[in-house]
Design a protein around this motif. Structure first.
Motif, PDB file in Angstrom:
ATOM      1  N   THR A   1       4.556 -11.181   1.905  1.00 56.95           N
ATOM      2  CA  THR A   1       4.685  -9.782   2.290  1.00 56.95           C
ATOM      3  C   THR A   1       3.371  -9.019   2.184  1.00 56.95           C
ATOM      4  N   SER A   2       2.313  -9.668   1.800  1.00 56.85           N
ATOM      5  CA  SER A   2       1.039  -8.984   1.603  1.00 56.85           C
ATOM      6  C   SER A   2       0.089  -9.277   2.760  1.00 56.85           C
ATOM      7  N   TYR A   3      -0.313  -8.225   3.448  1.00 60.56           N
ATOM      8  CA  TYR A   3      -1.256  -8.319   4.557  1.00 60.56           C
ATOM      9  C   TYR A   3      -2.393  -7.345   4.321  1.00 60.56           C
TER      10      TYR A   3
ATOM     11  N   THR B   1      -4.352  -3.884   0.777  1.00 61.27           N
ATOM     12  CA  THR B   1      -3.211  -4.664   1.238  1.00 61.27           C
ATOM     13  C   THR B   1      -2.030  -3.746   1.514  1.00 61.27           C
TER      14      THR B   1
ATOM     15  N   SER C   1       2.248  -3.919   3.547  1.00 58.84           N
ATOM     16  CA  SER C   1       3.405  -4.735   3.919  1.00 58.84           C
ATOM     17  C   SER C   1       3.481  -4.915   5.433  1.00 58.84           C
ATOM     18  N   VAL C   2       4.506  -5.609   5.835  1.00 61.93           N
ATOM     19  CA  VAL C   2       4.726  -5.859   7.260  1.00 61.93           C
ATOM     20  C   VAL C   2       4.957  -4.548   8.011  1.00 61.93           C
ATOM     21  N   SER C   3       5.597  -3.590   7.367  1.00 69.19           N
ATOM     22  CA  SER C   3       5.888  -2.319   8.045  1.00 69.19           C
ATOM     23  C   SER C   3       4.601  -1.588   8.438  1.00 69.19           C
ATOM     24  N   ASP C   4       3.531  -1.800   7.678  1.00 68.07           N
ATOM     25  CA  ASP C   4       2.255  -1.189   8.044  1.00 68.07           C
ATOM     26  C   ASP C   4       1.693  -1.794   9.330  1.00 68.07           C
TER      27      ASP C   4
END
Length: 122
Positions: A45-47, A62, A64-67
């Motif tokens: 979950t970390s991007y 970093t 999440s996917v929502s970002d």
């Protein structure tokens, strides 16, 4: 009412406008698919969503996917807003409508470049 239908017909019969609208739609769709394909569950979950070189060791932020989903929403908003603005400006000034569509292409291209850079940093 008939005048609005004539304006709409003129807008969609302009070959350059159709070309630019098609390029905008392709870039928005391609950029959205590109981001969705690069988001995989195996990474977690970390991007990396931000890069600030002036922060030194904390240059990478970093998220999440929502970002990253926000990039897809941005691409769709650029497509819709530039299309509507161009359509509303077309009866007033054709070149300005074409410029608006051209700037949409620039924004969508930059979105693809930035999303590629962020997703390549994993």
């Amino acid at each position: 009412m008939a005048a609005k239908q004539t304006e709409l017909k003129q807008y969609f019969h302009d070959h350059l406008v159709l070309l630019l609208l098609s390029i905008n739609a392709f870039l928005a769709l391609a950029g959205s698919i590109f981001v969705l394909v690069r988001l995989n569950a195996s990474h977690g979950t970390s991007y990396i969503i931000q890069y600030r070189p002036s922060l030194g060791a904390d240059a990478f932020k970093t998220g999440s996917v929502s970002d990253l989903i926000a990039l897809i929403i941005f691409a769709l908003l650029v497509l819709v807003i530039h299309g509507v603005l161009s359509h509303r400006i077309y009866p007033i000034h054709r070149q300005l409508a074409i410029t608006i569509l051209g700037l949409g292409i620039l924004l969508l291209t930059m979105m693809i470049i930035v999303s590629n850079a962020l997703l390549a940093l994993r």
